[in-house]
Motif scaffolding. Structure first.
Motif, PDB file in Angstrom:
ATOM      1  N   ARG A  37       3.769   9.226  -8.412  1.00  0.00           N
ATOM      2  CA  ARG A  37       3.233   9.015  -9.759  1.00  0.00           C
ATOM      3  C   ARG A  37       2.222   7.859  -9.818  1.00  0.00           C
ATOM      4  O   ARG A  37       1.196   7.952 -10.497  1.00  0.00           O
ATOM      5  CB  ARG A  37       4.405   8.717 -10.690  1.00  0.00           C
ATOM      6  CG  ARG A  37       4.018   8.478 -12.116  1.00  0.00           C
ATOM      7  CD  ARG A  37       5.225   8.400 -13.006  1.00  0.00           C
ATOM      8  NE  ARG A  37       6.177   7.415 -12.530  1.00  0.00           N
ATOM      9  CZ  ARG A  37       7.451   7.354 -12.923  1.00  0.00           C
ATOM     10  NH1 ARG A  37       7.933   8.251 -13.767  1.00  0.00           N
ATOM     11  NH2 ARG A  37       8.247   6.419 -12.480  1.00  0.00           N
ATOM     12  N   LEU A  38       2.506   6.778  -9.116  1.00  0.00           N
ATOM     13  CA  LEU A  38       1.640   5.601  -9.197  1.00  0.00           C
ATOM     14  C   LEU A  38       0.349   5.826  -8.412  1.00  0.00           C
ATOM     15  O   LEU A  38       0.373   6.346  -7.289  1.00  0.00           O
ATOM     16  CB  LEU A  38       2.345   4.367  -8.634  1.00  0.00           C
ATOM     17  CG  LEU A  38       3.652   3.944  -9.307  1.00  0.00           C
ATOM     18  CD1 LEU A  38       4.261   2.740  -8.578  1.00  0.00           C
ATOM     19  CD2 LEU A  38       3.407   3.607 -10.777  1.00  0.00           C
ATOM     20  N   ALA A  39      -0.764   5.379  -9.009  1.00  0.00           N
ATOM     21  CA  ALA A  39      -2.046   5.536  -8.325  1.00  0.00           C
ATOM     22  C   ALA A  39      -2.174   4.533  -7.181  1.00  0.00           C
ATOM     23  O   ALA A  39      -2.831   4.789  -6.169  1.00  0.00           O
ATOM     24  CB  ALA A  39      -3.183   5.351  -9.320  1.00  0.00           C
ATOM     25  N   GLU A  40      -1.528   3.377  -7.335  1.00  0.00           N
ATOM     26  CA  GLU A  40      -1.590   2.321  -6.307  1.00  0.00           C
ATOM     27  C   GLU A  40      -0.168   1.974  -5.876  1.00  0.00           C
ATOM     28  O   GLU A  40       0.770   2.117  -6.668  1.00  0.00           O
ATOM     29  CB  GLU A  40      -2.222   1.049  -6.894  1.00  0.00           C
ATOM     30  CG  GLU A  40      -3.656   1.203  -7.371  1.00  0.00           C
ATOM     31  CD  GLU A  40      -4.608   1.474  -6.219  1.00  0.00           C
ATOM     32  OE1 GLU A  40      -4.304   1.018  -5.099  1.00  0.00           O
ATOM     33  OE2 GLU A  40      -5.621   2.160  -6.441  1.00  0.00           O
ATOM     34  N   PRO A  41      -0.005   1.467  -4.651  1.00  0.00           N
ATOM     35  CA  PRO A  41       1.355   1.062  -4.224  1.00  0.00           C
ATOM     36  C   PRO A  41       1.956   0.050  -5.190  1.00  0.00           C
ATOM     37  O   PRO A  41       1.244  -0.774  -5.772  1.00  0.00           O
ATOM     38  CB  PRO A  41       1.109   0.429  -2.851  1.00  0.00           C
ATOM     39  CG  PRO A  41      -0.160   1.031  -2.372  1.00  0.00           C
ATOM     40  CD  PRO A  41      -0.991   1.318  -3.585  1.00  0.00           C
ATOM     41  N   ASN A  42       3.269   0.124  -5.344  1.00  0.00           N
ATOM     42  CA  ASN A  42       3.988  -0.733  -6.281  1.00  0.00           C
ATOM     43  C   ASN A  42       4.045  -2.173  -5.748  1.00  0.00           C
ATOM     44  O   ASN A  42       4.581  -2.405  -4.667  1.00  0.00           O
ATOM     45  CB  ASN A  42       5.414  -0.172  -6.430  1.00  0.00           C
ATOM     46  CG  ASN A  42       6.183  -0.826  -7.542  1.00  0.00           C
ATOM     47  OD1 ASN A  42       5.777  -1.882  -8.033  1.00  0.00           O
ATOM     48  ND2 ASN A  42       7.275  -0.221  -7.944  1.00  0.00           N
ATOM     49  N   PRO A  43       3.515  -3.163  -6.490  1.00  0.00           N
ATOM     50  CA  PRO A  43       3.537  -4.546  -5.983  1.00  0.00           C
ATOM     51  C   PRO A  43       4.847  -5.277  -6.280  1.00  0.00           C
ATOM     52  O   PRO A  43       5.011  -6.440  -5.928  1.00  0.00           O
ATOM     53  CB  PRO A  43       2.397  -5.196  -6.786  1.00  0.00           C
ATOM     54  CG  PRO A  43       2.386  -4.456  -8.088  1.00  0.00           C
ATOM     55  CD  PRO A  43       2.869  -3.051  -7.810  1.00  0.00           C
ATOM     56  N   ASP A  44       5.804  -4.590  -6.924  1.00  0.00           N
ATOM     57  CA  ASP A  44       7.014  -5.223  -7.433  1.00  0.00           C
ATOM     58  C   ASP A  44       7.896  -5.717  -6.282  1.00  0.00           C
ATOM     59  O   ASP A  44       8.348  -4.931  -5.456  1.00  0.00           O
ATOM     60  CB  ASP A  44       7.770  -4.180  -8.268  1.00  0.00           C
ATOM     61  CG  ASP A  44       8.690  -4.832  -9.261  1.00  0.00           C
ATOM     62  OD1 ASP A  44       8.822  -6.059  -9.201  1.00  0.00           O
ATOM     63  OD2 ASP A  44       9.291  -4.095 -10.068  1.00  0.00           O
ATOM     64  N   ARG A  45       8.156  -7.032  -6.266  1.00  0.00           N
ATOM     65  CA  ARG A  45       8.986  -7.609  -5.204  1.00  0.00           C
ATOM     66  C   ARG A  45      10.456  -7.427  -5.545  1.00  0.00           C
ATOM     67  O   ARG A  45      11.102  -8.349  -6.025  1.00  0.00           O
ATOM     68  CB  ARG A  45       8.665  -9.088  -5.045  1.00  0.00           C
ATOM     69  CG  ARG A  45       7.397  -9.357  -4.296  1.00  0.00           C
ATOM     70  CD  ARG A  45       7.231 -10.833  -4.054  1.00  0.00           C
ATOM     71  NE  ARG A  45       6.486 -11.057  -2.835  1.00  0.00           N
ATOM     72  CZ  ARG A  45       6.415 -12.216  -2.199  1.00  0.00           C
ATOM     73  NH1 ARG A  45       7.054 -13.261  -2.651  1.00  0.00           N
ATOM     74  NH2 ARG A  45       5.705 -12.335  -1.100  1.00  0.00           N
ATOM     75  N   LYS A  46      10.971  -6.225  -5.312  1.00  0.00           N
ATOM     76  CA  LYS A  46      12.388  -5.990  -5.604  1.00  0.00           C
ATOM     77  C   LYS A  46      13.204  -6.426  -4.383  1.00  0.00           C
ATOM     78  O   LYS A  46      13.642  -7.565  -4.307  1.00  0.00           O
ATOM     79  CB  LYS A  46      12.630  -4.520  -5.942  1.00  0.00           C
ATOM     80  CG  LYS A  46      11.988  -4.109  -7.265  1.00  0.00           C
ATOM     81  CD  LYS A  46      12.475  -2.757  -7.733  1.00  0.00           C
ATOM     82  CE  LYS A  46      11.938  -1.614  -6.917  1.00  0.00           C
ATOM     83  NZ  LYS A  46      12.291  -0.295  -7.436  1.00  0.00           N
ATOM     84  N   ALA A  47      13.398  -5.533  -3.448  1.00  0.00           N
ATOM     85  CA  ALA A  47      14.215  -5.877  -2.281  1.00  0.00           C
ATOM     86  C   ALA A  47      13.461  -6.839  -1.367  1.00  0.00           C
ATOM     87  O   ALA A  47      12.243  -6.785  -1.239  1.00  0.00           O
ATOM     88  CB  ALA A  47      14.571  -4.613  -1.519  1.00  0.00           C
ATOM     89  N   ARG A  48      14.242  -7.685  -0.704  1.00  0.00           N
ATOM     90  CA  ARG A  48      13.647  -8.601   0.264  1.00  0.00           C
ATOM     91  C   ARG A  48      14.341  -8.489   1.628  1.00  0.00           C
ATOM     92  O   ARG A  48      13.933  -9.132   2.588  1.00  0.00           O
ATOM     93  CB  ARG A  48      13.761 -10.030  -0.220  1.00  0.00           C
ATOM     94  CG  ARG A  48      15.205 -10.497  -0.335  1.00  0.00           C
ATOM     95  CD  ARG A  48      15.349 -12.007  -0.340  1.00  0.00           C
ATOM     96  NE  ARG A  48      15.257 -12.591  -1.647  1.00  0.00           N
ATOM     97  CZ  ARG A  48      14.603 -13.724  -1.893  1.00  0.00           C
ATOM     98  NH1 ARG A  48      13.966 -14.355  -0.938  1.00  0.00           N
ATOM     99  NH2 ARG A  48      14.583 -14.231  -3.100  1.00  0.00           N
TER     100      ARG A  48
END
Ligand SMILES: Cc1cc2nc3c(=O)[nH]c(=O)nc-3n(C[C@H](O)[C@H](O)[C@H](O)COP(=O)(O)OP(=O)(O)OC[C@H]3O[C@@H](n4cnc5c(N)ncnc54)[C@H](O)[C@@H]3O)c2cc1C
Length: 491
Positions: A37-48
């Motif tokens: 769905r997203l046009a660009e990779p998700n920048p969200d820093r969820k898992a580390r």
């Protein structure tokens, strides 16, 4: 094979689980198309963090050096944010995640967007196509194929896998049941800039909830009736909402001057009752949601992808019957269930109040006992996971487990696993004769020495699971049974 399909497997979602699954399919020779769905990779820093099992899986595919590049910075970030490099259970940071008897089985610290980049590059190098900015809205299953409606156009595939996250559209459209427990808490978080960070108390568990911060990330967790009211709130988290939550949790007013990647999440624990309905399957968060406490979700999802990839490829390529796919739910559902349970326990142990304080003190003392600490280490890493194998096995204690690396003459098991083939390594020429009918399906590798004294032969599935083992002369029927179960009747 139905040649009218556009692809063998349509993967919905280019998150880490979708990309690893697509790569595994391509490595095994199946055509995989990913829709995101997203046009660009998700920048969200969820898992580390990825746990040792997923880290080993990526090492087996040659991605160890790529992942390792991020580990030092990830460790520094962890120390900054948690004040400790130890693992935690309900934010009691005492868990030693590296088993004393297997010190090489270590986790990798890498932020999720970096991992997604590594996996996307890996999948694309294997020929996977990712169609970004495309959303699945409908799906229809037939006898031989699944048809998906993506941005108004139809795509047909032999199988479709929902790797589309916790709110999975695939799960809902295909009618998977998703039972579980409702949330106890709500977490609000984002990357923020504050006019003055010094007004905040130290992060941790407070009388009315939790405050977390480190780097530019800040968040709160609150318990109570407000959670139920927010359960279905889809509007994005705002600066005002986060400010008000900080005030409730720690009684101070902060001025948030910028908020990026805002998110709100609940600690409900739900799991699809089966991971397969005919030609539609689920993996990763689409199959299970739970609180992120202990950092287990991504690891769990990556191991789903590993388990499913080779089975699905063997099925679409006609090397295995479609019933092989049922072993995916049989093996992975109990592992997910165990993670859900330990996150429920963690939610309970994080609730505010003096009774929980007292319980936490006891838990903390118990964790100082080496055997208790080792128990929590196993719980959080899943290293003790052992699948029940559907045939008599050779009674080796490691059958059904993911194997740690070991030497095979002057190479290692993991180096031999780069192509994702099943491996039968042995020091007994009789094994090669027994396995001859499977020689086109399994890489049979004779060695002078194996780096494990307790093995003279090991049959290892593409996901790294020990399917059969021997110490001393092999029992031919046991080996044939294991080969037949996973790799067909042989020639
Ligand atoms: C704060 C936080 C910290 C965490 N920390 C850890 C940790 O340290 N370790 C760990 O193991 N786990 C951790 N987790 C859990 C981890 O982030 C998730 O388990 C992981 O993102 C799951 O990956 P996934 O690929 O299954 O789903 P996602 O990452 O959610 O990816 C799903 C993808 O599907 C796409 N999509 C959705 N619907 C559609 C559609 N209809 N059509 C097309 N595309 C669609 C989405 O855009 C998305 O890109 C954490 C989670 C949170 C929230």
């Amino acid at each position: 094979m139905n040649t009218s399909t556009d692809t063998d497997v349509l993967v919905i979602g280019a998150g880490p689980v979708g990309m690893l699954l697509a790569a595994e399919l391509a490595l095994a020779g199946a055509r995989a198309l990913v829709v995101e769905r997203l046009a660009e990779p998700n920048p969200d820093r969820k898992a580390r963090t990825i746990g040792p099992l997923a880290t080993e899986a990526l090492r087996r595919r040659g991605l160890g050096p790529e992942i390792a590049k991020f580990h030092e910075q990830g460790t520094a970030d962890l120390r900054r944010d948690h004040g400790s490099e130890r693992g935690h259970f309900a934010h009691i940071h005492k868990v030693d995640l590296t088993p004393t008897d297997e010190p090489d089985r270590t986790r990798a610290l890498i932020w999720q967007p970096d991992l997604e980049r590594v996996l996307t590059k890996h999948a694309e190098a294997l020929g996977v196509t990712v169609r970004r900015g495309s959303t699945l809205t409908e799906l229809h299953t037939g006898d031989d194929s699944v048809t998906a409606l993506v941005d108004g156009s139809e795509i047909s595939a032999r199988y479709l896998v929902g790797c589309d996250g916790g709110r999975s559209t695939v799960r809902k459209l295909a009618g998977f049941e998703f039972p579980g427990t409702p949330p106890l808490s709500i977490t609000r978080a984002g990357e923020v800039e504050l006019a003055d960070w010094t007004v905040l108390p130290p992060p941790g568990r407070l009388a009315d909830g939790q405050l977390m911060y480190g780097g530019s990330l800040m968040g709160t967790t609150e318990y109570g009736p407000a959670v139920a009211a927010l359960e279905s709130k889809d509007a994005p988290l705002t600066v005002d909402e986060l400010t008000a939550s900080v005030r409730r949790v720690c009684g101070v007013d902060v001025t948030i001057t910028s908020l990026r990647n805002p998110r709100r999440f609940l600690d409900h624990a739900r799991q699809a009752s089966t991971y397969r309905r005919g030609r539609v399957l689920l993996a990763g968060d689409a199959a299970h949601v739970h609180s992120p406490n202990g950092g287990q979700g991504l690891n769990l999802g990556l191991m789903d992808a590993l388990n499913l990839g080779w089975k699905l490829a063997a099925t679409v390529l006609g090397r295995a019957p479609d019933t092989l796919l049922d072993s995916y739910t049989a093996e992975r559902h109990p592992v997910g269930e165990a993670v859900l349970n330990n996150t429920r326990a963690q939610s309970a142990l994080l609730a505010p109040g003096p009774h929980t304080d007292a319980l936490r003190d006891i838990m903390s003392d118990l964790m100082d006992l080496p055997s208790v600490n080792a128990y929590f280490g196993q719980l959080m890493t899943g290293l003790h996971t052992r699948y029940a194998l559907p045939y008599p096995d050779a009674a080796h204690p490691d059958t059904g487990r993911h194997l740690a690396d070991f030497a095979v003459d002057d190479t290692t098991l993991y180096e031999l696993a780069g192509q994702g083939h099943p491996l039968l390594v042995h020091t007994d020429p009789a094994i090669a004769r027994i396995a001859a009918p499977w020689a086109s399906a399994v890489d049979v590798i004779g060695a002078t020495t194996l780096g494990r004294d307790d093995l003279s032969a090991a049959l290892v599935r593409p996901d790294g699971v020990l399917a059969w083992a021997a110490l001393g002369p092999a029992e031919p029927e046991l080996l044939r049974g294991a080969l037949r179960c996973w790799f067909g009747p042989g020639r």
